[in-house]
Write a protein that holds these residues in place. Structure first.
Motif, mmCIF file in Angstrom:
data_model
loop_
_atom_site.group_PDB
_atom_site.id
_atom_site.type_symbol
_atom_site.label_atom_id
_atom_site.label_comp_id
_atom_site.label_asym_id
_atom_site.label_seq_id
_atom_site.Cartn_x
_atom_site.Cartn_y
_atom_site.Cartn_z
ATOM 1 N N VAL A 75 9.904 -57.735 86.299
ATOM 2 C CA VAL A 75 9.794 -58.309 84.957
ATOM 3 C C VAL A 75 10.906 -57.735 84.077
ATOM 4 C CG1 VAL A 75 8.310 -58.680 82.953
ATOM 5 C CG2 VAL A 75 7.287 -58.437 85.233
ATOM 6 N N THR A 76 11.614 -58.611 83.377
ATOM 7 C CA THR A 76 12.610 -58.187 82.390
ATOM 8 C C THR A 76 11.989 -58.345 81.008
ATOM 9 O OG1 THR A 76 14.443 -58.894 83.815
ATOM 10 C CG2 THR A 76 14.929 -58.556 81.478
ATOM 11 N N VAL A 77 11.856 -57.242 80.290
ATOM 12 C CA VAL A 77 11.116 -57.223 79.026
ATOM 13 C C VAL A 77 12.075 -57.049 77.849
ATOM 14 C CG1 VAL A 77 9.225 -56.147 77.743
ATOM 15 C CG2 VAL A 77 9.216 -56.097 80.254
ATOM 16 N N TYR A 78 11.912 -57.917 76.839
ATOM 17 C CA TYR A 78 12.659 -57.786 75.593
ATOM 18 C C TYR A 78 11.668 -57.509 74.464
ATOM 19 C CZ TYR A 78 16.827 -59.621 77.865
ATOM 20 O OH TYR A 78 17.905 -59.781 78.700
ATOM 21 N N SER A 79 11.844 -56.368 73.783
ATOM 22 C CA SER A 79 10.981 -56.032 72.648
ATOM 23 C C SER A 79 11.821 -55.958 71.380
ATOM 24 C CB SER A 79 10.265 -54.698 72.889
ATOM 25 O OG SER A 79 11.207 -53.657 73.075
ATOM 26 N N PHE A 80 11.134 -55.913 70.241
ATOM 27 C CA PHE A 80 11.814 -55.902 68.942
ATOM 28 C C PHE A 80 11.367 -54.640 68.214
ATOM 29 C CE2 PHE A 80 13.316 -57.549 64.880
ATOM 30 C CZ PHE A 80 14.345 -58.411 65.255
ATOM 31 N N ARG A 81 12.140 -53.556 68.410
ATOM 32 C CA ARG A 81 11.670 -52.225 68.029
ATOM 33 C C ARG A 81 11.974 -51.832 66.586
ATOM 34 N NH1 ARG A 81 14.459 -49.708 73.432
ATOM 35 N NH2 ARG A 81 13.286 -50.925 74.965
ATOM 36 N N GLN A 92 17.825 -76.058 64.195
ATOM 37 C CA GLN A 92 17.745 -75.638 65.590
ATOM 38 C C GLN A 92 16.840 -74.420 65.722
ATOM 39 O OE1 GLN A 92 20.918 -75.409 68.520
ATOM 40 N NE2 GLN A 92 22.369 -76.076 66.959
ATOM 41 N N PRO A 93 15.918 -74.421 66.683
ATOM 42 C CA PRO A 93 15.146 -73.216 66.951
ATOM 43 C C PRO A 93 16.059 -72.101 67.452
ATOM 44 C CG PRO A 93 14.134 -75.149 67.968
ATOM 45 C CD PRO A 93 15.502 -75.552 67.523
ATOM 46 N N PHE A 94 15.666 -70.855 67.218
ATOM 47 C CA PHE A 94 16.476 -69.742 67.712
ATOM 48 C C PHE A 94 15.618 -68.523 67.996
ATOM 49 C CE2 PHE A 94 16.582 -69.400 63.048
ATOM 50 C CZ PHE A 94 16.272 -68.062 62.834
ATOM 51 N N LEU A 95 16.118 -67.693 68.917
ATOM 52 C CA LEU A 95 15.580 -66.354 69.163
ATOM 53 C C LEU A 95 16.401 -65.355 68.356
ATOM 54 C CD1 LEU A 95 15.134 -66.306 73.058
ATOM 55 C CD2 LEU A 95 13.294 -66.180 71.375
ATOM 56 N N THR A 134 6.233 -64.572 73.923
ATOM 57 C CA THR A 134 5.171 -64.224 72.979
ATOM 58 C C THR A 134 5.701 -64.197 71.554
ATOM 59 O OG1 THR A 134 5.530 -61.839 73.272
ATOM 60 C CG2 THR A 134 3.941 -62.899 74.718
ATOM 61 N N ALA A 135 6.965 -64.597 71.390
ATOM 62 C CA ALA A 135 7.532 -64.765 70.058
ATOM 63 C C ALA A 135 6.875 -65.968 69.383
ATOM 64 C CB ALA A 135 9.043 -64.981 70.173
ATOM 65 N N CYS A 136 6.979 -66.021 68.065
ATOM 66 C CA CYS A 136 6.349 -67.106 67.306
ATOM 67 C C CYS A 136 7.074 -68.442 67.487
ATOM 68 C CB CYS A 136 6.341 -66.764 65.814
ATOM 69 S SG CYS A 136 5.480 -65.238 65.401
ATOM 70 N N GLU A 137 6.322 -69.529 67.426
ATOM 71 C CA GLU A 137 6.850 -70.896 67.281
ATOM 72 C C GLU A 137 7.790 -71.335 68.402
ATOM 73 O OE1 GLU A 137 8.712 -70.774 63.415
ATOM 74 O OE2 GLU A 137 6.819 -71.184 62.396
ATOM 75 N N THR A 138 7.608 -70.806 69.603
ATOM 76 C CA THR A 138 8.538 -71.162 70.682
ATOM 77 C C THR A 138 8.229 -72.516 71.308
ATOM 78 O OG1 THR A 138 7.187 -69.766 72.135
ATOM 79 C CG2 THR A 138 9.214 -68.812 71.264
ATOM 80 N N ALA A 154 9.300 -60.605 73.768
ATOM 81 C CA ALA A 154 8.409 -60.294 72.649
ATOM 82 C C ALA A 154 9.261 -59.983 71.421
ATOM 83 C CB ALA A 154 7.514 -59.114 73.008
ATOM 84 N N ALA A 155 10.046 -60.961 71.022
ATOM 85 C CA ALA A 155 10.942 -60.808 69.874
ATOM 86 C C ALA A 155 10.624 -61.910 68.869
ATOM 87 C CB ALA A 155 12.395 -60.894 70.329
ATOM 88 N N HIS A 156 11.331 -61.900 67.757
ATOM 89 C CA HIS A 156 11.134 -62.959 66.764
ATOM 90 C C HIS A 156 11.757 -64.266 67.250
ATOM 91 C CE1 HIS A 156 9.396 -60.869 63.308
ATOM 92 N NE2 HIS A 156 10.165 -59.823 63.606
ATOM 93 N N ALA A 157 11.131 -65.365 66.887
ATOM 94 C CA ALA A 157 11.698 -66.703 67.109
ATOM 95 C C ALA A 157 11.336 -67.565 65.907
ATOM 96 C CB ALA A 157 11.156 -67.320 68.386
#
Length: 335
Positions: free
Chosen positions: A126-132, A194-197, A221-225, A183-186
């Protein structure tokens, strides 16, 4: 019939039922229901849950005027049905949700099944991206660290801080055969429509157009994806759909803003079930069941808290590589 909405429900790769619905009647009921109950910050469910169950059951009978003999639903929606979380519909006019009874997945095109490749039994990391920390005006997401800690403790994983991740780094990770957990903002769209991460810079949907993904599963798990502009004949232009168009076989997405308290609990339940069932759609069903069964009051069953998570894509088998599992390949290569 051009002004009507069409949707199909499939099981075992066969079309089980095709329903043509009156668009005017459907759209009026759907818009009224969504505006009242599925808007961010809505208190309509808590104020009158009885009315919610009644209205959602009316919608349920309208969009599913037949009885399915199976637990698995694969839905290809049209028009405003793209914006309907079928999971949130009441099947009995009371506290029974369709999302707690049926395995549900969504398709934009049946060509995904035509071009489906055989699954492999390779265990995937698993490659995990968090927003610390705060970045580009977006607040830190402490619960993303909770998700990261859980995944690191149970599965072979690589972790990255989203705010340090460039476009090139992210595209490279898409091309690896791993499960991507973001698990970052979107955001569903800004002035660019345009949607974005939110990574080191804003990573827009259009920047995905020249990328090819090798990852079979992306968990957003970001919002509005799953949110975005609804285009006639095309559906919702969302980040989730963009990953599908780049070769990802399945994406777990969110229709609206994710509740920070619920997300880590839901994510933990999802991965526990995925580790057992190896099916993302089945794991999401079991996570919904677990959440609803452990809800201590009716307010916690508010669909705004849990029904936003959905699975988009084809049925597939995912084996997760356990934490600390030894890779004999590298030992043999070293020798």
């Amino acid at each position: 019939m051009a002004d009507d909405s069409l949707y199909c429900v499939i099981t075992a790769n066969k079309i089980l039922h095709v329903a043509v619905l009156n668009a005017d009647e459907l759209n009026a009921k759907l818009l009224s229901f969504s505006n009242a109950y599925l808007k961010d910050g809505s208190t309509a469910f808590d104020n009158n849950p009885k009315n919610y169950f009644q209205l959602s059951h009316e919608l349920y009978k309208l969009v599913q005027p037949f009885t399915l003999p199976v637990r698995q639903m694969i839905i290809s929606p049209d028009g405003l049905l793209h914006q309907l979380p079928f999971e949130a519909l009441s099947t009995d006019g009371k506290e029974t949700f369709l999302g707690g009874e049926r395995q549900i997945s969504y398709l934009y095109s049946f060509l995904q099944y035509v071009n489906e490749e055989k699954t492999t039994n390779t265990a995937l990391p698993v490659t995990v991206y968090s927003f610390r920390k705060q970045h580009l005006g977006f607040a830190a997401l402490p619960n993303s660290a909770t998700e990261e800690k859980y995944l690191n403790g149970h599965f072979s994983s690589t972790t990255s801080d989203a705010v340090q991740t460039t476009e090139e780094m992210f595209v490279q990770s898409m091309q690896s055969k791993s499960v991507l957990h973001i698990a970052a903002h979107a955001v569903a769209g800004d002035s660019s429509n345009q949607p974005f991460l939110v990574l080191k810079n804003k990573f827009y949907l259009g920047q995905l157009q020249y990328s090819i993904a090798a990852s079979p599963l992306v968990v957003l798990t970001a919002c509005e994806t799953a949110a975005g502009q609804l285009q006639t004949g095309e559906g919702v232009v969302s980040l989730g759909r963009a990953f599908i168009s780049k070769g990802v076989k399945g994406v777990v997405t969110s229709r609206w803003k994710v509740d920070d308290a619920v997300a880590p609990v839901f994510v933990k339940a999802f991965y526990e079930e995925l580790n057992e069932t190896h099916s993302p759609a089945a794991a999401l069903l079991q996570a919904r069941k677990k959440y609803l069964q452990t809800a201590t009051n009716l307010s916690q069953k508010n669909p705004l808290l849990w029904a936003g998570f959905s699975y988009m894509g084809v049925e597939q088998q995912i084996d997760l590589k356990k934490a600390g599992s030894f890779n004999w390949y590298w030992l043999l290569l070293l020798l």
